[in-house]
Design an enzyme around this catalytic site. Structure first.
Site, PDB file in Angstrom:
ATOM      1  N   ILE A  16       4.534 -17.817  21.068  1.00  0.00           N
ATOM      2  CA  ILE A  16       5.382 -17.579  22.245  1.00  0.00           C
ATOM      3  C   ILE A  16       6.232 -16.318  22.062  1.00  0.00           C
ATOM      4  O   ILE A  16       7.091 -16.037  22.890  1.00  0.00           O
ATOM      5  CB  ILE A  16       6.273 -18.794  22.588  1.00  0.00           C
ATOM      6  CG1 ILE A  16       7.021 -19.335  21.366  1.00  0.00           C
ATOM      7  CG2 ILE A  16       5.444 -19.890  23.220  1.00  0.00           C
ATOM      8  CD1 ILE A  16       8.219 -18.565  20.993  1.00  0.00           C
ATOM      9  N   LYS A  40       9.577 -13.214   6.609  1.00  0.00           N
ATOM     10  CA  LYS A  40       8.661 -14.202   7.175  1.00  0.00           C
ATOM     11  C   LYS A  40       8.316 -15.107   6.000  1.00  0.00           C
ATOM     12  O   LYS A  40       7.297 -14.916   5.329  1.00  0.00           O
ATOM     13  CB  LYS A  40       7.416 -13.506   7.749  1.00  0.00           C
ATOM     14  CG  LYS A  40       6.365 -14.457   8.310  1.00  0.00           C
ATOM     15  CD  LYS A  40       6.722 -14.964   9.670  1.00  0.00           C
ATOM     16  CE  LYS A  40       5.582 -15.823  10.249  1.00  0.00           C
ATOM     17  NZ  LYS A  40       5.936 -16.391  11.555  1.00  0.00           N
TER      18      LYS A  40
END
Length: 240
Positions: A16, A40
């Site tokens: 998204i 990350k």
């Protein structure tokens, strides 16, 4: 010198735009004169180049940051298959240890003024049998920025995620509306509804509404984000 700021970016679902928004925030922080780095911590899906395993999301974050972290700090756990992290980790014989990530984050804070930590998938993605990414956010103790993929169903997804964040005792520093379905009817009305509900229930401001972009440009998108509003929220949430 002031203490470094950091935030945890999560989303209403996978795919998204968490990486897109994280990269846009990095551009905005850099434009504000800050040394901006990204983590990350868990990445699922790798490709090999020049003898090293890499991840596309991590590459995008590296391209947007103006401080490059060593790969072992930026992504302590790089899994090869693009699937649910706990499943891939079990098959690859990897233990997704939250303590290792917390230590990497501590080291990252020594290298930059602001660190954007991008989660994996939604807010509650299993990392092991009993721990998930919500536990990771709690262990890091970071304010959360919620990326809402604006498509049918996003209102319920966003409100449920905001409730889960609040249940863990974490501040919701703000949210970003990312238009992922350009054909969605009444998209602006959905954003207006979420703006009212998230402000009323969580005092979470809308940091920006991003139009659908093809191809996506994090640098261009950064101009639609209120980075100063976010920085003020991060400073207010920082330990005294």
């Amino acid at each position: 010198m002031s203490a470094p700021l950091s935030l945890f970016v999560t989303g209403t679902d996978t795919e998204i735009g968490k990486t897109f928004v994280s990269a846009a925030l990095l551009h905005g922080f850099a434009r504000a004169g800050l040394r901006a780095a990204a983590m990350k911590p868990v990445a699922a899906g790798a490709y090999e180049r020049d003898g090293a395993w890499r991840n596309e999301d991590a590459d995008q974050l590296d391209a947007a940051a103006n401080v490059a972290l060593p790969a072992a700090i930026r992504t302590p756990f790089l899994l090869k298959a693009p699937a649910a992290p706990h499943i891939v980790a079990a098959r690859e014989g990897v233990a997704l240890d939250i303590g290792t990530i917390v230590d990497a984050h501590r080291r990252a804070c020594e290298m930059a003024d602001v660190i954007v930590v991008e989660g994996v998938g939604g807010f509650r993605v299993p990392l092991a049998d009993t721990r998930d990414t919500a536990d990771l956010a709690v262990a890091l103790g970071l304010p959360v920025v919620l990326v809402v993929g604006v498509r049918l169903g996003c209102i319920s997804h966003a409100l449920l995620t905001a409730e889960a964040i609040a249940a863990r005792g974490l501040p919701l520093a703000g949210w970003v509306a990312n238009r992922i379905d350009p054909a969605m009817p009444f998209a602006d009305d959905n954003v207006d509804t979420l703006r009212a509900w998230l402000e009323r229930e969580h005092r979470a401001p809308l940091l920006g509404a991003l139009a659908h972009m093809s191809p996506p440009s994090p640098d261009a998108a950064s101009h639609a984000l209120d980075v100063n509003l976010l920085l003020n929220a991060l400073r207010a949430a920082a330990p005294r």
